[in-house]
Design an enzyme around this catalytic site. Structure first.
Site, PDB file in Angstrom:
ATOM      1  N   ASP A 156      -7.926  10.343   5.714  1.00  0.00           N
ATOM      2  CA  ASP A 156      -8.316  11.724   5.991  1.00  0.00           C
ATOM      3  C   ASP A 156      -8.885  12.424   4.758  1.00  0.00           C
ATOM      4  O   ASP A 156      -8.821  11.912   3.638  1.00  0.00           O
ATOM      5  CB  ASP A 156      -7.107  12.523   6.488  1.00  0.00           C
ATOM      6  CG  ASP A 156      -6.742  12.191   7.922  1.00  0.00           C
ATOM      7  OD1 ASP A 156      -7.630  11.749   8.668  1.00  0.00           O
ATOM      8  OD2 ASP A 156      -5.571  12.373   8.286  1.00  0.00           O
ATOM      9  N   TYR A 211       1.415   2.329   1.799  1.00  0.00           N
ATOM     10  CA  TYR A 211       1.001   3.648   1.322  1.00  0.00           C
ATOM     11  C   TYR A 211       1.954   4.140   0.235  1.00  0.00           C
ATOM     12  O   TYR A 211       3.128   3.763   0.203  1.00  0.00           O
ATOM     13  CB  TYR A 211       0.997   4.666   2.463  1.00  0.00           C
ATOM     14  CG  TYR A 211      -0.152   4.525   3.424  1.00  0.00           C
ATOM     15  CD1 TYR A 211      -1.362   5.182   3.189  1.00  0.00           C
ATOM     16  CD2 TYR A 211      -0.031   3.747   4.572  1.00  0.00           C
ATOM     17  CE1 TYR A 211      -2.419   5.068   4.080  1.00  0.00           C
ATOM     18  CE2 TYR A 211      -1.085   3.621   5.470  1.00  0.00           C
ATOM     19  CZ  TYR A 211      -2.274   4.283   5.214  1.00  0.00           C
ATOM     20  OH  TYR A 211      -3.317   4.159   6.096  1.00  0.00           O
TER      21      TYR A 211
END
Length: 244
Positions: free
Chosen positions: A52, A110
């Site tokens: 994003d 992540y």
């Protein structure tokens, strides 16, 4: 025809995410333009993760099909001369034609960085999430451990997710602190839309005492988004690695 795989690092601050959009600068579009400038070809660059706006990557994986005669391992050198400083091709190689960066991925890792200090950092403001509250780190560690395993993560996804199932398996989770930096890492077979950021937001609420660590299993079982914490900001999130 040849299939070329790229491993990419980027600072997502100045990009509207990975995926191409009309009238917006994205990482995918920027690299595709560089490839066209190098080879003359308009390619479709396939990314493993559609990060994003503001999210960073240390190990994004992508691939594209080319008729160029440039050796696979030389694309990194050639493209890095054409790309802006906030995007770097760390590695390039020719791979089998059936390799697909997104569909062949078996898992991802992540990292989320929190800058825990009374005052923000001028240098780290786009690369960490500043939190001024004192955090109960041990409670956050206990809470993080509950995410391990296979669960329905409906409570930890934003609306707009196109995933067919909200069941995911988390294989590794850790929370470490070094001076003012709190580092959260999580690996699994896949992640729902905003899942990592919502998990971090929930851990933050544990850290400030709004949620108890032992409430996490109940929140998971509820499958209700309103039970979990808020979505943490994008700037602290990094795609570290994609597994195949």
């Amino acid at each position: 025809m040849r299939n070329v795989k790229l491993i990419i690092e980027y600072d997502g601050t100045n990009y509207h995410g990975w995926q191409k959009q009309k009238n917006a600068k994205t990482v995918q579009d920027t690299i595709e333009r560089a490839i066209k400038g190098l080879t003359g070809e308009k390619v479709d660059l396939i990314g493993a993760s559609r990060t994003d706006f503001g999210v960073h990557a240390l190990g994004q994986v992508a691939n594209f099909i080319t008729n160029s005669g440039i050796p696979g391992d030389r694309f990194s050198y050639a493209l890095n001369r054409m790309l802006p400083d906030d995007i770097v091709i760390k590695e390039s190689q020719e791979v089998d034609m059936d390799f697909h960066a997104r569909y062949k991925a078996k898992g991802k890792r992540y990292r989320y960085l929190i800058y825990n200090s009374q005052f923000p950092s001028a240098l780290l403001r786009h690369r960490t999430y500043h939190v001024s509250h004192k955090l109960d780190f041990e409670s956050m560690q206990r809470a993080a451990s509950y995410f391990l395993g296979t669960h329905d993560f409906s409570a930890f996804r934003s609306s707009g997710s196109s995933a067919k199932t909200s069941v995911r398996t988390i294989t590794d989770v850790s929370l470490e602190r070094e001076d003012k930096i709190v580092k959260f890492e999580i690996a699994g077979d896949g992640f729902l839309y905003n899942m990592v950021r919502i998990i971090v937001g929930t851990l933050m609420e544990v850290g400030i005492g709004k949620i108890r660590a032992d409430e996490i299993p109940q929140i998971i079982e509820s499958r209700k988004r309103k039970r979990a914490g808020r979505t943490a900001p994008a700037e602290g999130l990094y795609l570290v690695e994609v597994y195949y």
